[in-house]
Design a protein around this motif. Structure first.
Motif, PDB file in Angstrom:
ATOM      1  N   SER B  52     -16.728   3.166  -5.609  1.00  0.00           N
ATOM      2  CA  SER B  52     -17.333   2.126  -4.776  1.00  0.00           C
ATOM      3  C   SER B  52     -17.541   2.633  -3.357  1.00  0.00           C
ATOM      4  O   SER B  52     -16.928   3.616  -2.938  1.00  0.00           O
ATOM      5  N   ARG B  53     -18.415   1.955  -2.644  1.00  0.00           N
ATOM      6  CA  ARG B  53     -18.626   2.318  -1.245  1.00  0.00           C
ATOM      7  C   ARG B  53     -17.705   1.461  -0.392  1.00  0.00           C
ATOM      8  O   ARG B  53     -17.630   0.251  -0.589  1.00  0.00           O
ATOM      9  N   ILE B  54     -16.978   2.095   0.535  1.00  0.00           N
ATOM     10  CA  ILE B  54     -16.107   1.287   1.372  1.00  0.00           C
ATOM     11  C   ILE B  54     -16.538   1.413   2.813  1.00  0.00           C
ATOM     12  O   ILE B  54     -16.955   2.479   3.266  1.00  0.00           O
ATOM     13  N   SER B  55     -16.440   0.316   3.514  1.00  0.00           N
ATOM     14  CA  SER B  55     -17.045   0.257   4.843  1.00  0.00           C
ATOM     15  C   SER B  55     -16.003   0.352   5.944  1.00  0.00           C
ATOM     16  O   SER B  55     -16.269  -0.004   7.083  1.00  0.00           O
ATOM     17  N   GLY B  56     -14.826   0.825   5.613  1.00  0.00           N
ATOM     18  CA  GLY B  56     -13.799   0.973   6.623  1.00  0.00           C
ATOM     19  C   GLY B  56     -12.516   1.442   5.981  1.00  0.00           C
ATOM     20  O   GLY B  56     -12.479   1.703   4.780  1.00  0.00           O
ATOM     21  N   PHE B  57     -11.467   1.543   6.799  1.00  0.00           N
ATOM     22  CA  PHE B  57     -10.192   1.967   6.220  1.00  0.00           C
ATOM     23  C   PHE B  57      -9.144   0.881   6.433  1.00  0.00           C
ATOM     24  O   PHE B  57      -9.365  -0.081   7.171  1.00  0.00           O
ATOM     25  N   TYR B  58      -8.031   1.004   5.736  1.00  0.00           N
ATOM     26  CA  TYR B  58      -6.947   0.039   5.855  1.00  0.00           C
ATOM     27  C   TYR B  58      -5.753   0.698   6.536  1.00  0.00           C
ATOM     28  O   TYR B  58      -5.388   1.820   6.198  1.00  0.00           O
ATOM     29  N   TRP B  59      -5.174  -0.030   7.474  1.00  0.00           N
ATOM     30  CA  TRP B  59      -3.900   0.395   8.043  1.00  0.00           C
ATOM     31  C   TRP B  59      -2.839  -0.524   7.461  1.00  0.00           C
ATOM     32  O   TRP B  59      -2.940  -1.748   7.573  1.00  0.00           O
ATOM     33  N   ILE B  60      -1.855   0.087   6.798  1.00  0.00           N
ATOM     34  CA  ILE B  60      -0.847  -0.697   6.084  1.00  0.00           C
ATOM     35  C   ILE B  60       0.271  -1.100   7.039  1.00  0.00           C
ATOM     36  O   ILE B  60       0.907  -0.251   7.647  1.00  0.00           O
ATOM     37  N   GLN B  61       0.505  -2.394   7.160  1.00  0.00           N
ATOM     38  CA  GLN B  61       1.615  -2.849   7.990  1.00  0.00           C
ATOM     39  C   GLN B  61       2.891  -3.038   7.162  1.00  0.00           C
ATOM     40  O   GLN B  61       3.978  -2.697   7.604  1.00  0.00           O
ATOM     41  N   SER B  62       2.723  -3.554   5.957  1.00  0.00           N
ATOM     42  CA  SER B  62       3.883  -3.687   5.058  1.00  0.00           C
ATOM     43  C   SER B  62       3.420  -3.609   3.615  1.00  0.00           C
ATOM     44  O   SER B  62       2.237  -3.779   3.327  1.00  0.00           O
ATOM     45  N   ILE B  79      -2.050   9.642  -7.316  1.00  0.00           N
ATOM     46  CA  ILE B  79      -2.141  10.710  -6.321  1.00  0.00           C
ATOM     47  C   ILE B  79      -1.024  10.566  -5.291  1.00  0.00           C
ATOM     48  O   ILE B  79      -0.373  11.519  -4.916  1.00  0.00           O
ATOM     49  N   ARG B  80      -0.823   9.336  -4.831  1.00  0.00           N
ATOM     50  CA  ARG B  80       0.258   9.092  -3.874  1.00  0.00           C
ATOM     51  C   ARG B  80       0.468   7.596  -3.711  1.00  0.00           C
ATOM     52  O   ARG B  80      -0.308   6.801  -4.237  1.00  0.00           O
ATOM     53  N   PHE B  81       1.522   7.250  -3.003  1.00  0.00           N
ATOM     54  CA  PHE B  81       1.737   5.855  -2.629  1.00  0.00           C
ATOM     55  C   PHE B  81       1.617   5.759  -1.123  1.00  0.00           C
ATOM     56  O   PHE B  81       2.193   6.570  -0.391  1.00  0.00           O
ATOM     57  N   ALA B  82       0.882   4.775  -0.655  1.00  0.00           N
ATOM     58  CA  ALA B  82       0.783   4.560   0.785  1.00  0.00           C
ATOM     59  C   ALA B  82       1.790   3.496   1.186  1.00  0.00           C
ATOM     60  O   ALA B  82       1.955   2.492   0.496  1.00  0.00           O
ATOM     61  N   LYS B  83       2.465   3.748   2.289  1.00  0.00           N
ATOM     62  CA  LYS B  83       3.475   2.810   2.750  1.00  0.00           C
ATOM     63  C   LYS B  83       3.185   2.419   4.202  1.00  0.00           C
ATOM     64  O   LYS B  83       2.225   2.918   4.795  1.00  0.00           O
ATOM     65  N   PRO B  84       3.997   1.532   4.781  1.00  0.00           N
ATOM     66  CA  PRO B  84       3.689   1.067   6.135  1.00  0.00           C
ATOM     67  C   PRO B  84       3.381   2.203   7.114  1.00  0.00           C
ATOM     68  O   PRO B  84       4.022   3.247   7.088  1.00  0.00           O
ATOM     69  N   CYS B  85       2.400   1.962   7.963  1.00  0.00           N
ATOM     70  CA  CYS B  85       1.901   2.908   8.961  1.00  0.00           C
ATOM     71  C   CYS B  85       0.930   3.922   8.399  1.00  0.00           C
ATOM     72  O   CYS B  85       0.320   4.684   9.164  1.00  0.00           O
ATOM     73  N   ASP B  86       0.784   4.002   7.079  1.00  0.00           N
ATOM     74  CA  ASP B  86      -0.203   4.905   6.501  1.00  0.00           C
ATOM     75  C   ASP B  86      -1.578   4.273   6.604  1.00  0.00           C
ATOM     76  O   ASP B  86      -1.702   3.045   6.739  1.00  0.00           O
ATOM     77  N   ILE B  87      -2.597   5.121   6.567  1.00  0.00           N
ATOM     78  CA  ILE B  87      -3.945   4.586   6.447  1.00  0.00           C
ATOM     79  C   ILE B  87      -4.533   5.077   5.141  1.00  0.00           C
ATOM     80  O   ILE B  87      -4.207   6.167   4.670  1.00  0.00           O
ATOM     81  N   ILE B  88      -5.371   4.261   4.540  1.00  0.00           N
ATOM     82  CA  ILE B  88      -5.998   4.650   3.274  1.00  0.00           C
ATOM     83  C   ILE B  88      -7.488   4.378   3.333  1.00  0.00           C
ATOM     84  O   ILE B  88      -7.947   3.499   4.062  1.00  0.00           O
ATOM     85  N   GLY B  89      -8.226   5.165   2.597  1.00  0.00           N
ATOM     86  CA  GLY B  89      -9.664   4.956   2.508  1.00  0.00           C
ATOM     87  C   GLY B  89     -10.454   5.647   3.598  1.00  0.00           C
ATOM     88  O   GLY B  89     -11.678   5.617   3.587  1.00  0.00           O
TER      89      GLY B  89
END
Lengths: 234, 234
Positions: B52-62, B79-89
């Motif tokens: 899919s096309r994504i129009s931004g990234f996510y910053w994980i708070q919790s 591939i991995r697990f994203a946890k708080p403070c990580d960004i994905i996408g």
DNA sequence: CGTGTGATTGACGCCTGTCAACGTCTGTGG
DNA sequence: CCACAGACGTTGACAGGCGTCAATCACACG
């Protein structure tokens, strides 16, 4: 130390749309060592070793460099091959860490060594260049993730077929359509992540089935369609 | 829409030395949507899908997000697990390509969605931020390369032991020292790259040998030394 | 209480890694 | 020019790790 703008071939090359250096100003381009003669490294030369500190990156003008990691029992795992116009070693420079791979020349190579401070200056001051570096890293990351999925889920036969296709897509063929790149059976095994004997047996099988032709280390792909099917690529 | 500088906890958090946003000016920080309330996503929510096309990234708070690829026969490879403070996408945003992984919430999550143009503007105009993004990508790339080597050379037993150690190092423990992260046997298998049954048998073996303790999906590591030896980590 | 998802265990067999022996080729030194 | 060493390639035998299939159990939920 200036780049000879009259040497249109090389200058145009460095600034062509696919080049990593396309967004550099003339001034920035001239801060890089491309005005000098490239270094020459013979087959077998180690450019840097896993765990060593490297003070710059290499831009490959000709030849092929094997990038690999050393795993358990010293067994090497080939990560990729760098070819002309590729850069190697820049990750360690940018993350300011020890090299996490080794680099060995497997086809005589001419290359330029660019000091770390040049790279860092460009990344910090030229946003477009910086975007290109990021795009490059992201592309490598995506390929790495795909390979993780493949290696975790596919059989050795599938992976070997896939590697052969990859080599065909990424390296030149000689006049008889044999792959130019010269790899030992062991190196093929170290790409696929299997034993040398398994590669030998599977190559014989592919040859017997008329899918490839073998002349020593030279490989010619005869039936790309069957090979793609064998690789389970959709 | 301003960030409340009196909310010292969150403001200090975003500008702390380990934060990806540490090099942003106040003005740049306020261009990001951290002034609003975070979005909330329940366990099971898909944030985006491979392709899919994504129009931004996510910053994980919790919470925790599972990042995975879909391989042959639809089998997922984590591939991995994203946890708080990580960004994905952000990779797809920066390389302007379709998402090459999927992201699924596995622990209820609060996160901020940051539009692509914000990210690209920052990368192009803030050299230090850009360096941080590059460092982040390089780190992920190095981890991916290490994992390729492991998965290609180690046995399933070694890989499972390694994954357990990795989980212990990267995720919190509850008051009884059980790993906080809740994974099905199938998800463990999809990290290791093996069959669910193999994970079950090996976990029983580890438990029988007094190396781990199991309470349903909860895992406690009792003997990290033996586990390290089993993982062939040097 | 039925249904569905996940966990577990057993049986079975193939893929593939390992070991060993041998063949081939190339370069080197006597 | 030949002998020899060493690296690489090939083939066979063999065992075992691990994937697959099937049956059963455990547990949650509508």
């Amino acid at each position: 130390m200036k780049i000879d703008h009259n040497d249109t071939s090389f200058y145009n090359f460095l600034t062509s749309p696919n080049s990593l250096f396309r967004h550099l100003t003339d001034e920035e381009l001239e801060s890089l060592p491309f005005g000098r003669a490239p270094e020459f490294h013979k087959r077998g030369t180690i450019l840097y070793n896993e765990g060593s500190r490297i003070s710059g990156f290499y831009w490959i003008q000709s030849g092929i460099i094997k990038i690999y990691k050393t795993g358990v029992d010293g067994k090497e795992q080939i990560i990729r091959f760098a070819k002309p116009c590729d850069i190697i070693g820049f990750r360690s420079v940018l993350s300011n860490e020890l090299a996490c791979t080794s680099a060995k020349v497997i086809e005589d190579s001419k290359n330029y060594f660019v000091p770390a401070e040049n790279l860092i200056f460009l990344v910090k001051n030229n946003g477009n260049f910086s975007m290109d570096i990021i795009r490059l890293t992201c592309k490598e990351l995506e390929e790495a993730n795909s390979y993780i999925t493949d290696i975790a889920q596919k059989t050795v036969r599938e992976r070997l077929a896939e590697i052969l296709i990859h080599l065909k897509n990424n390296f030149d063929l000689d006049k008889e359509n044999f792959l130019q790149i010269n790899l030992t059976r062991e190196e093929l095994a170290n790409m696929v992540g299997t034993a040398t004997e398994s590669v030998i047996r599977l190559l014989s099988e592919f040859k017997h089935d008329g899918i490839i032709e073998l002349h020593g280390r030279k490989i010619k792909i005869l039936d790309i369609k069957s090979l793609t099917r064998l690789a389970s690529i959709f």
